[in-house]
Design a protein around this motif. Sequence first.
Motif, PDB file in Angstrom:
ATOM      1  N   GLU A  87      22.819  26.830  23.635  1.00 52.09           N
ATOM      2  CA  GLU A  87      21.879  27.937  23.442  1.00 52.09           C
ATOM      3  C   GLU A  87      20.427  27.542  23.707  1.00 52.09           C
ATOM      4  O   GLU A  87      19.694  28.272  24.371  1.00 52.09           O
ATOM      5  N   ARG A  88      19.992  26.370  23.192  1.00 46.83           N
ATOM      6  CA  ARG A  88      18.574  26.028  23.251  1.00 46.83           C
ATOM      7  C   ARG A  88      18.257  24.714  23.951  1.00 46.83           C
ATOM      8  O   ARG A  88      17.107  24.285  23.961  1.00 46.83           O
ATOM      9  N   GLY A  89      19.247  24.032  24.471  1.00 43.42           N
ATOM     10  CA  GLY A  89      18.995  22.758  25.137  1.00 43.42           C
ATOM     11  C   GLY A  89      18.676  21.664  24.135  1.00 43.42           C
ATOM     12  O   GLY A  89      19.147  21.689  23.004  1.00 43.42           O
ATOM     13  N   VAL A  90      17.849  20.698  24.545  1.00 43.50           N
ATOM     14  CA  VAL A  90      17.508  19.560  23.691  1.00 43.50           C
ATOM     15  C   VAL A  90      16.840  20.011  22.397  1.00 43.50           C
ATOM     16  O   VAL A  90      17.043  19.414  21.337  1.00 43.50           O
ATOM     17  N   ALA A  91      16.063  21.066  22.446  1.00 41.59           N
ATOM     18  CA  ALA A  91      15.409  21.586  21.240  1.00 41.59           C
ATOM     19  C   ALA A  91      16.439  21.982  20.179  1.00 41.59           C
ATOM     20  O   ALA A  91      16.168  21.900  18.983  1.00 41.59           O
ATOM     21  N   GLY A  92      17.635  22.370  20.602  1.00 45.75           N
ATOM     22  CA  GLY A  92      18.693  22.741  19.666  1.00 45.75           C
ATOM     23  C   GLY A  92      19.266  21.557  18.908  1.00 45.75           C
ATOM     24  O   GLY A  92      19.935  21.727  17.897  1.00 45.75           O
ATOM     25  N   LEU A  93      19.029  20.349  19.399  1.00 42.98           N
ATOM     26  CA  LEU A  93      19.544  19.148  18.734  1.00 42.98           C
ATOM     27  C   LEU A  93      18.637  18.685  17.597  1.00 42.98           C
ATOM     28  O   LEU A  93      19.050  17.900  16.761  1.00 42.98           O
ATOM     29  N   GLU A  94      17.403  19.161  17.595  1.00 42.89           N
ATOM     30  CA  GLU A  94      16.454  18.764  16.548  1.00 42.89           C
ATOM     31  C   GLU A  94      16.717  19.544  15.274  1.00 42.89           C
ATOM     32  O   GLU A  94      17.333  20.602  15.295  1.00 42.89           O
ATOM     33  N   ASP A  95      16.245  19.005  14.149  1.00 46.63           N
ATOM     34  CA  ASP A  95      16.423  19.673  12.861  1.00 46.63           C
ATOM     35  C   ASP A  95      15.676  20.993  12.843  1.00 46.63           C
ATOM     36  O   ASP A  95      14.582  21.111  13.386  1.00 46.63           O
ATOM     37  N   LYS A  96      16.271  21.966  12.172  1.00 46.84           N
ATOM     38  CA  LYS A  96      15.596  23.244  11.975  1.00 46.84           C
ATOM     39  C   LYS A  96      14.592  23.091  10.854  1.00 46.84           C
ATOM     40  O   LYS A  96      14.833  22.392   9.885  1.00 46.84           O
ATOM     41  N   ARG A  97      13.479  23.745  10.979  1.00 47.25           N
ATOM     42  CA  ARG A  97      12.502  23.755   9.887  1.00 47.25           C
ATOM     43  C   ARG A  97      12.905  24.882   8.945  1.00 47.25           C
ATOM     44  O   ARG A  97      13.007  26.021   9.351  1.00 47.25           O
ATOM     45  N   ARG A  98      13.118  24.531   7.714  1.00 48.35           N
ATOM     46  CA  ARG A  98      13.572  25.523   6.739  1.00 48.35           C
ATOM     47  C   ARG A  98      12.519  25.711   5.648  1.00 48.35           C
ATOM     48  O   ARG A  98      11.950  24.748   5.165  1.00 48.35           O
ATOM     49  N   GLY A  99      12.293  26.945   5.276  1.00 51.01           N
ATOM     50  CA  GLY A  99      11.382  27.248   4.179  1.00 51.01           C
ATOM     51  C   GLY A  99       9.921  27.018   4.518  1.00 51.01           C
ATOM     52  O   GLY A  99       9.555  26.666   5.625  1.00 51.01           O
ATOM     53  N   GLU A 100       9.108  27.243   3.533  1.00 45.27           N
ATOM     54  CA  GLU A 100       7.665  27.075   3.689  1.00 45.27           C
ATOM     55  C   GLU A 100       7.271  25.651   3.332  1.00 45.27           C
ATOM     56  O   GLU A 100       7.962  24.987   2.573  1.00 45.27           O
ATOM     57  N   PRO A 101       6.150  25.200   3.868  1.00 44.09           N
ATOM     58  CA  PRO A 101       5.695  23.865   3.473  1.00 44.09           C
ATOM     59  C   PRO A 101       5.304  23.848   1.997  1.00 44.09           C
ATOM     60  O   PRO A 101       4.958  24.874   1.417  1.00 44.09           O
ATOM     61  N   ARG A 102       5.363  22.690   1.431  1.00 41.86           N
ATOM     62  CA  ARG A 102       5.037  22.500   0.019  1.00 41.86           C
ATOM     63  C   ARG A 102       3.557  22.808  -0.201  1.00 41.86           C
ATOM     64  O   ARG A 102       2.714  22.414   0.580  1.00 41.86           O
ATOM     65  N   THR A 103       3.256  23.529  -1.272  1.00 46.83           N
ATOM     66  CA  THR A 103       1.856  23.853  -1.555  1.00 46.83           C
ATOM     67  C   THR A 103       1.197  22.656  -2.236  1.00 46.83           C
ATOM     68  O   THR A 103       1.772  22.043  -3.137  1.00 46.83           O
ATOM     69  N   GLN A 104       0.016  22.353  -1.821  1.00 46.10           N
ATOM     70  CA  GLN A 104      -0.737  21.223  -2.359  1.00 46.10           C
ATOM     71  C   GLN A 104      -1.655  21.695  -3.479  1.00 46.10           C
ATOM     72  O   GLN A 104      -2.149  22.814  -3.461  1.00 46.10           O
ATOM     73  N   VAL A 105      -1.889  20.826  -4.433  1.00 48.65           N
ATOM     74  CA  VAL A 105      -2.848  21.122  -5.493  1.00 48.65           C
ATOM     75  C   VAL A 105      -4.241  20.894  -4.900  1.00 48.65           C
ATOM     76  O   VAL A 105      -4.482  19.866  -4.275  1.00 48.65           O
ATOM     77  N   PRO A 106      -5.146  21.851  -5.071  1.00 50.48           N
ATOM     78  CA  PRO A 106      -6.494  21.667  -4.521  1.00 50.48           C
ATOM     79  C   PRO A 106      -7.134  20.388  -5.077  1.00 50.48           C
ATOM     80  O   PRO A 106      -6.927  20.044  -6.255  1.00 50.48           O
ATOM     81  N   PRO A 107      -7.902  19.669  -4.261  1.00 49.46           N
ATOM     82  CA  PRO A 107      -8.503  18.403  -4.693  1.00 49.46           C
ATOM     83  C   PRO A 107      -9.342  18.526  -5.965  1.00 49.46           C
ATOM     84  O   PRO A 107      -9.344  17.631  -6.805  1.00 49.46           O
ATOM     85  N   ARG A 108     -10.044  19.644  -6.116  1.00 51.25           N
ATOM     86  CA  ARG A 108     -10.903  19.829  -7.290  1.00 51.25           C
ATOM     87  C   ARG A 108     -10.060  19.912  -8.572  1.00 51.25           C
ATOM     88  O   ARG A 108     -10.403  19.296  -9.588  1.00 51.25           O
ATOM     89  N   ALA A 109      -8.963  20.668  -8.503  1.00 49.04           N
ATOM     90  CA  ALA A 109      -8.082  20.803  -9.667  1.00 49.04           C
ATOM     91  C   ALA A 109      -7.408  19.473  -9.982  1.00 49.04           C
ATOM     92  O   ALA A 109      -7.268  19.090 -11.154  1.00 49.04           O
ATOM     93  N   ARG A 110      -7.008  18.754  -8.951  1.00 52.38           N
ATOM     94  CA  ARG A 110      -6.374  17.444  -9.132  1.00 52.38           C
ATOM     95  C   ARG A 110      -7.337  16.474  -9.827  1.00 52.38           C
ATOM     96  O   ARG A 110      -6.964  15.764 -10.761  1.00 52.38           O
TER      97      ARG A 110
END
Length: 139
Positions: A87-110
Motif C-alpha cells: 500500500e505505502r512502500g517503504v514508508a509502510g514498514l516504519e512504525d505508525k505514530r499513535r496518539g498525541e505527543p506527551r504534554t510537557q510541564v511549562p518550565p516556570r511551573a517546573r
Amino acid sequence: MRQPRNPGPTKIDVSRGLGAYRSGTALCSEQIAELRELVGSRDVPAVVGLRARTVLWSVEGRRRKDIAELAGVAPLTVARCKARYVERGVAGLEDKRRGEPRTQVPPRARARVIALTRNGPARGFRASHTGRRERWLTT
C-alpha cells in the motif's frame, strides 16, 4: 458442516504496477534492492529491517507461516507487514505514530515545584511521610 474459507481476491490492485499474489509479492528489481539495503542498514531501526526481510522472504515465495517462524512474529503480522508495504512502500514498514505527543510541564511551573520541594514543609505542617525523629521534634 464447516464452511470453506474465502481466500479473497487473487490480486490486489495497487499503484506503481505492484501486485500482491497469494503465492508472494511481485516486485521490480529496484524495490528488491531498496529492501535489501534496508535489511543490511545500521541507520534504520531493527524492526524496519525485520519488516523489510519479511517482505523479501515473501517475494521468494516462502509461506506466511514459515516467514512468521523465521522472524519470530505471528503470521498475521507478516500479512499486515506485506499489505502495508504494498500500500505505502517503504514508508509502510516504519512504525505508525499513535496518539498525541506527551504534554510537557511549562518550565516556570517546573521550577516552582522544585523550589517548593527544596524548601521543605511549611511551618506547623506535620506530614505523615516525615521521619519519626522529625515528628518527635515538632510535638
